[in-house]
Scaffold this motif. Structure first.
Motif, PDB file in Angstrom:
ATOM      1  N   ARG A  97      91.355  -5.987  56.581  1.00  0.00           N
ATOM      2  CA  ARG A  97      91.113  -4.855  57.474  1.00  0.00           C
ATOM      3  C   ARG A  97      92.208  -4.742  58.530  1.00  0.00           C
ATOM      4  O   ARG A  97      92.770  -5.743  58.976  1.00  0.00           O
ATOM      5  CB  ARG A  97      89.787  -5.053  58.213  1.00  0.00           C
ATOM      6  N   LEU A  98      92.443  -3.494  58.973  1.00  0.00           N
ATOM      7  CA  LEU A  98      93.388  -3.291  60.068  1.00  0.00           C
ATOM      8  C   LEU A  98      92.754  -3.457  61.441  1.00  0.00           C
ATOM      9  O   LEU A  98      93.339  -4.052  62.338  1.00  0.00           O
ATOM     10  CB  LEU A  98      94.003  -1.885  59.989  1.00  0.00           C
ATOM     11  N   TRP A  99      91.549  -2.904  61.654  1.00  0.00           N
ATOM     12  CA  TRP A  99      91.093  -2.620  63.016  1.00  0.00           C
ATOM     13  C   TRP A  99      90.416  -3.781  63.733  1.00  0.00           C
ATOM     14  O   TRP A  99      90.050  -3.645  64.905  1.00  0.00           O
ATOM     15  CB  TRP A  99      90.115  -1.435  63.015  1.00  0.00           C
ATOM     16  N   ASP A 100      90.210  -4.899  63.064  1.00  0.00           N
ATOM     17  CA  ASP A 100      89.448  -5.983  63.696  1.00  0.00           C
ATOM     18  C   ASP A 100      90.044  -6.395  65.044  1.00  0.00           C
ATOM     19  O   ASP A 100      91.264  -6.543  65.182  1.00  0.00           O
ATOM     20  CB  ASP A 100      89.408  -7.203  62.775  1.00  0.00           C
ATOM     21  N   ASP A 101      89.174  -6.578  66.016  1.00  0.00           N
ATOM     22  CA  ASP A 101      89.570  -7.076  67.350  1.00  0.00           C
ATOM     23  C   ASP A 101      90.524  -6.127  68.072  1.00  0.00           C
ATOM     24  O   ASP A 101      91.340  -6.566  68.886  1.00  0.00           O
ATOM     25  CB  ASP A 101      90.219  -8.474  67.245  1.00  0.00           C
ATOM     26  N   LEU A 102      90.424  -4.848  67.785  1.00  0.00           N
ATOM     27  CA  LEU A 102      91.261  -3.850  68.475  1.00  0.00           C
ATOM     28  C   LEU A 102      90.400  -2.829  69.221  1.00  0.00           C
ATOM     29  O   LEU A 102      90.798  -1.678  69.421  1.00  0.00           O
ATOM     30  CB  LEU A 102      92.190  -3.145  67.481  1.00  0.00           C
ATOM     31  N   GLU A 103      89.230  -3.247  69.655  1.00  0.00           N
ATOM     32  CA  GLU A 103      88.309  -2.343  70.366  1.00  0.00           C
ATOM     33  C   GLU A 103      89.012  -1.568  71.481  1.00  0.00           C
ATOM     34  O   GLU A 103      89.710  -2.146  72.302  1.00  0.00           O
ATOM     35  CB  GLU A 103      87.158  -3.171  70.948  1.00  0.00           C
ATOM     36  N   GLY A 104      88.794  -0.263  71.483  1.00  0.00           N
ATOM     37  CA  GLY A 104      89.327   0.577  72.552  1.00  0.00           C
ATOM     38  C   GLY A 104      90.803   0.922  72.394  1.00  0.00           C
ATOM     39  O   GLY A 104      91.395   1.541  73.286  1.00  0.00           O
ATOM     40  N   LEU A 105      91.367   0.576  71.252  1.00  0.00           N
ATOM     41  CA  LEU A 105      92.790   0.845  70.988  1.00  0.00           C
ATOM     42  C   LEU A 105      93.202   2.270  71.353  1.00  0.00           C
ATOM     43  O   LEU A 105      94.284   2.507  71.903  1.00  0.00           O
ATOM     44  CB  LEU A 105      93.069   0.604  69.494  1.00  0.00           C
ATOM     45  N   GLU A 106      92.327   3.250  71.029  1.00  0.00           N
ATOM     46  CA  GLU A 106      92.694   4.659  71.190  1.00  0.00           C
ATOM     47  C   GLU A 106      92.987   5.028  72.643  1.00  0.00           C
ATOM     48  O   GLU A 106      93.665   6.019  72.913  1.00  0.00           O
ATOM     49  CB  GLU A 106      91.584   5.555  70.626  1.00  0.00           C
ATOM     50  N   LYS A 107      92.471   4.220  73.587  1.00  0.00           N
ATOM     51  CA  LYS A 107      92.661   4.570  75.000  1.00  0.00           C
ATOM     52  C   LYS A 107      94.118   4.453  75.438  1.00  0.00           C
ATOM     53  O   LYS A 107      94.510   5.011  76.455  1.00  0.00           O
ATOM     54  CB  LYS A 107      91.781   3.676  75.882  1.00  0.00           C
ATOM     55  N   ARG A 108      94.909   3.733  74.665  1.00  0.00           N
ATOM     56  CA  ARG A 108      96.309   3.535  75.032  1.00  0.00           C
ATOM     57  C   ARG A 108      97.228   4.594  74.441  1.00  0.00           C
ATOM     58  O   ARG A 108      98.449   4.539  74.620  1.00  0.00           O
ATOM     59  CB  ARG A 108      96.787   2.145  74.553  1.00  0.00           C
ATOM     60  N   PHE A 109      96.655   5.564  73.697  1.00  0.00           N
ATOM     61  CA  PHE A 109      97.488   6.508  72.946  1.00  0.00           C
ATOM     62  C   PHE A 109      96.949   7.932  73.059  1.00  0.00           C
ATOM     63  O   PHE A 109      95.776   8.143  73.335  1.00  0.00           O
ATOM     64  CB  PHE A 109      97.468   6.130  71.456  1.00  0.00           C
ATOM     65  N   ALA A 110      97.818   8.899  72.769  1.00  0.00           N
ATOM     66  CA  ALA A 110      97.359  10.231  72.408  1.00  0.00           C
ATOM     67  C   ALA A 110      97.103  10.212  70.901  1.00  0.00           C
ATOM     68  O   ALA A 110      97.909   9.678  70.149  1.00  0.00           O
ATOM     69  CB  ALA A 110      98.419  11.264  72.755  1.00  0.00           C
ATOM     70  N   VAL A 111      95.978  10.776  70.485  1.00  0.00           N
ATOM     71  CA  VAL A 111      95.577  10.693  69.081  1.00  0.00           C
ATOM     72  C   VAL A 111      95.483  12.095  68.488  1.00  0.00           C
ATOM     73  O   VAL A 111      94.916  12.997  69.104  1.00  0.00           O
ATOM     74  CB  VAL A 111      94.214   9.969  68.935  1.00  0.00           C
ATOM     75  N   GLU A 112      96.065  12.270  67.305  1.00  0.00           N
ATOM     76  CA  GLU A 112      95.996  13.531  66.562  1.00  0.00           C
ATOM     77  C   GLU A 112      95.501  13.264  65.162  1.00  0.00           C
ATOM     78  O   GLU A 112      95.802  12.212  64.589  1.00  0.00           O
ATOM     79  CB  GLU A 112      97.399  14.129  66.405  1.00  0.00           C
ATOM     80  N   SER A 113      94.801  14.226  64.558  1.00  0.00           N
ATOM     81  CA  SER A 113      94.352  14.080  63.173  1.00  0.00           C
ATOM     82  C   SER A 113      94.597  15.370  62.420  1.00  0.00           C
ATOM     83  O   SER A 113      94.403  16.456  62.963  1.00  0.00           O
ATOM     84  CB  SER A 113      92.847  13.795  63.107  1.00  0.00           C
ATOM     85  N   VAL A 114      94.991  15.238  61.157  1.00  0.00           N
ATOM     86  CA  VAL A 114      95.035  16.415  60.290  1.00  0.00           C
ATOM     87  C   VAL A 114      94.757  15.978  58.850  1.00  0.00           C
ATOM     88  O   VAL A 114      95.259  14.959  58.393  1.00  0.00           O
ATOM     89  CB  VAL A 114      96.384  17.158  60.377  1.00  0.00           C
ATOM     90  N   THR A 115      93.902  16.758  58.191  1.00  0.00           N
ATOM     91  CA  THR A 115      93.605  16.486  56.785  1.00  0.00           C
ATOM     92  C   THR A 115      94.544  17.292  55.911  1.00  0.00           C
ATOM     93  O   THR A 115      94.808  18.460  56.179  1.00  0.00           O
ATOM     94  CB  THR A 115      92.150  16.868  56.464  1.00  0.00           C
ATOM     95  N   SER A 116      95.066  16.675  54.877  1.00  0.00           N
ATOM     96  CA  SER A 116      95.919  17.395  53.946  1.00  0.00           C
ATOM     97  C   SER A 116      95.062  17.941  52.804  1.00  0.00           C
ATOM     98  O   SER A 116      93.951  17.471  52.578  1.00  0.00           O
ATOM     99  CB  SER A 116      97.004  16.477  53.393  1.00  0.00           C
ATOM    100  N   PRO A 117      95.604  18.933  52.086  1.00  0.00           N
ATOM    101  CA  PRO A 117      94.804  19.496  50.985  1.00  0.00           C
ATOM    102  C   PRO A 117      94.393  18.464  49.930  1.00  0.00           C
ATOM    103  O   PRO A 117      93.422  18.677  49.209  1.00  0.00           O
ATOM    104  CB  PRO A 117      95.741  20.556  50.401  1.00  0.00           C
ATOM    105  N   HIS A 118      95.098  17.339  49.835  1.00  0.00           N
ATOM    106  CA  HIS A 118      94.680  16.308  48.881  1.00  0.00           C
ATOM    107  C   HIS A 118      93.527  15.453  49.417  1.00  0.00           C
ATOM    108  O   HIS A 118      93.080  14.534  48.730  1.00  0.00           O
ATOM    109  CB  HIS A 118      95.863  15.412  48.500  1.00  0.00           C
ATOM    110  N   GLY A 119      93.098  15.718  50.637  1.00  0.00           N
ATOM    111  CA  GLY A 119      91.870  15.066  51.115  1.00  0.00           C
ATOM    112  C   GLY A 119      92.077  13.812  51.940  1.00  0.00           C
ATOM    113  O   GLY A 119      91.105  13.192  52.362  1.00  0.00           O
ATOM    114  N   VAL A 120      93.336  13.425  52.176  1.00  0.00           N
ATOM    115  CA  VAL A 120      93.559  12.303  53.089  1.00  0.00           C
ATOM    116  C   VAL A 120      93.730  12.851  54.508  1.00  0.00           C
ATOM    117  O   VAL A 120      94.110  14.007  54.688  1.00  0.00           O
ATOM    118  CB  VAL A 120      94.797  11.467  52.692  1.00  0.00           C
ATOM    119  N   THR A 121      93.431  12.019  55.492  1.00  0.00           N
ATOM    120  CA  THR A 121      93.573  12.427  56.887  1.00  0.00           C
ATOM    121  C   THR A 121      94.665  11.600  57.551  1.00  0.00           C
ATOM    122  O   THR A 121      94.598  10.373  57.562  1.00  0.00           O
ATOM    123  CB  THR A 121      92.248  12.247  57.641  1.00  0.00           C
ATOM    124  N   HIS A 122      95.665  12.296  58.051  1.00  0.00           N
ATOM    125  CA  HIS A 122      96.737  11.640  58.797  1.00  0.00           C
ATOM    126  C   HIS A 122      96.314  11.535  60.257  1.00  0.00           C
ATOM    127  O   HIS A 122      96.060  12.554  60.899  1.00  0.00           O
ATOM    128  CB  HIS A 122      98.025  12.451  58.699  1.00  0.00           C
TER     129      HIS A 122
END
Lengths: 214, 214
Positions: B183-208
């Motif tokens: 796993r990537l996220w273990d022990d990274l609680e609250g990580l998002e608070k240190r960043f600006a976060v953007e999301s976009v889904t592509s037509p193939h169904g993955v989310t960047h």
């Protein structure tokens, strides 16, 4: 055929649907309202709770699918309240006040059954000690041919997915790392193979992923 | 100031970046190519490997950001090869053949150092027994003022995130449930608070999802 549906089920990036330390003050534990901010903003959520206003964009459109054609809900005891073990009394009526937003029979899964609780607006809570298939039979009988919603929490949704009883699963990926709590996806390897999967990100940055089958 | 970047880092819904059982035949273990199908289709991926064609939509545009302004890469030993413990010999040159797609110095983190390995096209693998901050100092010195890419795998990316050394993190949420792996996220609680976060889904169904800071 009546379908079994999950709606508006928010998850963190690390797969938690609720945080650590549920209490009367914090129904979602240390997650507080961070998993559901996308939902609280919608007109759908506000109208469920008798409040005016709210946004009417993509999040709202998706959130609204929660209600139509639902004839009964099944929920885990943790969605009904934070108590564990035998009930100290029967005063607790859920988080939602005298007129809960369900307006159907609601089956609460618990090893500690108590008398049914009839509230305003058509919501009656029934307390049931049953496995997913048994609970679904009872909910279907009460739903009058309409669909059955599995309302959460994660342990309950996971049990119904593991038993292959879900026809429509809508999860909402929120871009936060919660770190701890209760995960949805454990022991569901390959789940996507049983469904058609769609994803769309809303302008608020959450991603709606739906798993559907006919 | 040179930035530290992660690109095209695919994750399953349950947060795994690689599966169980890495081997020479299966660099991503039982995940096989399921996490990276969105990437293999892109023109960016094909041109990295000297192949013609490929799609040029959103996934490709995002994938291309992998290359510009990168002066060095740091990777974990598991990205370089499936071996563990002391090297039996020094014949293994990585998964990428004689002309790897990096074209910069690459620092491979391992407790078992071996002589540097210079391949075609400007890629030289250096083997380094160092913590994230030490490795980053060396990579920055080699990058000539340009950015440093953290190439994976999940244990390495997580260590750099935990040390707060990442300025740009691009993950790709693929709608599969892998069930097991790293796993990537273990022990990274609250990580998002240190960043600006953007999301976009592509037509193939993955989310960047991108986590960025200045």
């Amino acid at each position: 055929m009546s379908r079994v549906r999950v709606h508006n089920f928010s998850l963190s990036l690390d797969g938690f649907a609720t945080g650590d330390g549920q209490s009367f003050e914090q129904p979602f534990g240390h997650a507080e309202d961070r998993l559901h901010q996308w939902f609280f903003r919608t007109r759908a959520f506000r109208s469920m709770h008798g409040e005016p206003g709210g946004e009417t964009g993509v999040d709202d459109a998706v959130a609204r699918a929660w209600e139509p054609e639902i004839g009964a809900e099944i929920m885990g005891r943790g969605k009904f309240g934070p108590q564990t073990g035998p009930w100290a009394d029967h005063d607790w009526k859920g988080w939602w006040g005298d007129n809960p937003p369900f307006h159907t029979p609601v089956f609460v899964l618990t090893h500690h059954v108590r008398p049914a609780l009839e509230l305003e607006g058509g919501t009656t809570f029934h307390f049931l000690d049953a496995d997913p298939a048994q609970a679904l039979r009872q909910a279907r009988a009460a739903a009058g041919g309409r669909d059955v919603r599995i309302g959460g929490g994660p342990t309950t949704v996971r049990a119904f997915l593991a038993a292959d009883l879900i026809d429509h699963l809508h999860v909402v990926l929120t871009p936060i790392v919660l770190g701890r709590g209760v995960r949805l996806w454990d022991d569901l390897e390959g789940l996507e193979k049983r469904f058609a999967v769609e994803s769309v990100t809303s302008p608020h940055g959450v991603t709606h992923v739906t798993f559907t089958r006919d």
